[in-house]
Write an enzyme that holds these catalytic residues in place. Structure first.
Site, mmCIF file in Angstrom:
data_model
loop_
_atom_site.group_PDB
_atom_site.id
_atom_site.type_symbol
_atom_site.label_atom_id
_atom_site.label_comp_id
_atom_site.label_asym_id
_atom_site.label_seq_id
_atom_site.Cartn_x
_atom_site.Cartn_y
_atom_site.Cartn_z
ATOM 1 N N GLU A 86 0.833 -1.206 0.000
ATOM 2 C CA GLU A 86 0.000 0.000 0.000
ATOM 3 C C GLU A 86 0.868 1.256 0.000
ATOM 4 O O GLU A 86 0.483 2.293 -0.536
ATOM 5 C CB GLU A 86 -0.906 0.014 1.238
ATOM 6 C CG GLU A 86 -1.753 1.264 1.299
ATOM 7 C CD GLU A 86 -2.643 1.380 2.533
ATOM 8 O OE1 GLU A 86 -2.851 0.388 3.238
ATOM 9 O OE2 GLU A 86 -3.127 2.492 2.771
ATOM 10 N N ASP A 105 -0.381 -4.749 3.265
ATOM 11 C CA ASP A 105 -0.679 -3.458 3.881
ATOM 12 C C ASP A 105 0.112 -3.504 5.191
ATOM 13 O O ASP A 105 -0.290 -4.174 6.145
ATOM 14 C CB ASP A 105 -2.182 -3.316 4.145
ATOM 15 C CG ASP A 105 -2.517 -1.976 4.803
ATOM 16 O OD1 ASP A 105 -1.572 -1.266 5.217
ATOM 17 O OD2 ASP A 105 -3.706 -1.650 4.913
HETATM 18 P P1 AFP Z 1 -5.128 2.179 6.166
HETATM 19 O O1 AFP Z 1 -5.017 2.648 7.548
HETATM 20 O O2 AFP Z 1 -4.195 1.083 5.857
HETATM 21 O O3 AFP Z 1 -5.075 3.279 5.175
HETATM 22 O O4 AFP Z 1 -6.553 1.451 6.014
HETATM 23 C C1 AFP Z 1 -7.725 1.858 6.602
HETATM 24 C C2 AFP Z 1 -8.815 1.210 5.814
HETATM 25 O O5 AFP Z 1 -8.378 0.934 4.502
HETATM 26 C C3 AFP Z 1 -9.384 -0.069 6.438
HETATM 27 O O6 AFP Z 1 -8.551 -0.715 7.343
HETATM 28 C C4 AFP Z 1 -10.648 0.403 7.111
HETATM 29 O O7 AFP Z 1 -11.615 -0.594 7.139
HETATM 30 C C5 AFP Z 1 -11.064 1.569 6.263
HETATM 31 O O8 AFP Z 1 -9.896 2.098 5.664
HETATM 32 C C6 AFP Z 1 -11.720 2.651 7.045
HETATM 33 O O9 AFP Z 1 -12.197 3.618 6.172
HETATM 34 P P2 AFP Z 1 -13.179 4.798 6.629
HETATM 35 O O10 AFP Z 1 -12.379 5.688 7.509
HETATM 36 O O11 AFP Z 1 -13.601 5.434 5.370
HETATM 37 O O12 AFP Z 1 -14.317 4.159 7.368
#
Ligand code: AFP
Length: 294
Positions: A86, A105
């Site tokens: 990622e 990730d």
């Molecule tokens: P990262 O922290 O790796 O960017 O991922 C967060 C995520 O991709 C996943 O783990 C969560 O389910 C989702 O985003 C949360 O997204 P929202 O903040 O839009 O609910």
């Protein structure tokens, strides 16, 4: 009774020594990440960097650190071809002649880091050489590590799902043949975005509420899926206006989790299609997703 260590488990579950070496290296890094998370507030490594990754997320210092540690741990393994992460814009080729690709990730749930909440590392391994854009069904191994009150590794080598708890520097086997329970009390979705959901997702939401399910949502896929794995229920991230193709990334975020969910007797679907059959057209492709038992 002495518990089986991860290394002993791998010895009796795969003859592929390269795969074993890669899994051991990745999980060694996860031990380091767990320790870093434990002391991060003291070591001033909380907080954001100035960088934005390919998906448009601001990288946290620990995102970058975790990515660098994973890369470093794989550098010495000649069988590794590339790292797809990622946190990296392109596939990072480590050894031209290597055959294994690692999808990761490195630190999932970045918004939880600074508040000492649940995060995770997701990984998938495929012997796919120079082919990176593979459907998830071609993953040989999928796993995640949940950093929470206990540090837990969930792993599948394509023959059921097992989990391990980190204790005194060793991952110790605690569960084998994990199967998602038939029913569950919870549903998990970022409901604040429901005004932007399509009709199908709205109907699902209404049905879950009519069935009397309660909402639980952590903002870290790893922890939300861990609840589904052990307690049943549904986790979904549908299309929204701001993310018309879904928000979660297929290759390194969704596919390893989908592989685990299917191995545990569950379903992973994207817009009516079995997610593990989707061939991505780009590295950071996103798809809508729903994980459940039925
Ligand atoms: P990262 O922290 O790796 O960017 O991922 C967060 C995520 O991709 C996943 O783990 C969560 O389910 C989702 O985003 C949360 O997204 P929202 O903040 O839009 O609910």
């Amino acid at each position: 009774m002495t518990k089986t260590t991860l290394k002993q488990f791998l010895q009796s579950h795969t003859k592929d020594t390269s795969l074993t070496q890669i899994i051991v290296s990745l999980t060694e890094v996860c031990k380091e990440i767990a320790e870093q998370l434990r002391t991060a507030p003291l070591d001033s490594i909380h907080g954001a960097t100035q960088n934005i990754n390919t998906s448009g997320d601001i990288q946290q210092k620990l995102d970058v650190l975790a990515n660098d540690q994973i890369r470093k741990s794989l550098e010495s393994i000649q069988e590794v071809h590339a790292l797809v992460s990622e946190e990296l814009p392109d596939a990072d080729i480590l050894h031209e002649a290597g055959e294994y690709n690692i999808y990761t990730d490195p630190l999932d749930g970045s918004s939880n880091i600074d508040i000492n909440w649940t995060t995770g590392t997701i990984f998938g391994i495929a012997k796919s050489g120079t082919e990176y854009l593979i459907p998830g069904e071609r993953l040989d191994v999928a796993g995640y590590v949940l950093y929470s009150s206990a540090c837990e590794l969930v792993l599948t080598l394509g023959n059921g799902v097992a989990s391990f708890i980190l204790d005194k520097g060793e991952f110790l086997l605690t569960r084998t043949n994990i199967l998602i329970p038939e029913d569950g009390r919870y549903y998990s979705v970022n409901e604040s975005k429901s005004a932007d959901f399509d009709d199908k997702s709205l109907a699902l939401l209404a049905q879950l509420k009519a069935e009397g399910k309660s909402l639980r949502y952590s903002g870290a896929l790893v922890s939300d899926i861990h609840r589904v794995l052990l307690k049943g229920g549904v986790h979904f991230y549908p299309r929204t206006k701001s993310h018309p193709e879904g928000k979660l990334r297929l290759l390194y975020e969704i596919n390893p989790i989908a592989k685990i969910v299917e191995e545990a007797g569950g379903r992973a679907y994207s817009a009516g299609k079995r997610t593990l059959l989707i061939t991505p057209t780009k590295l950071h492709e996103t798809v809508p997703i729903s994980f459940s038992k039925r």
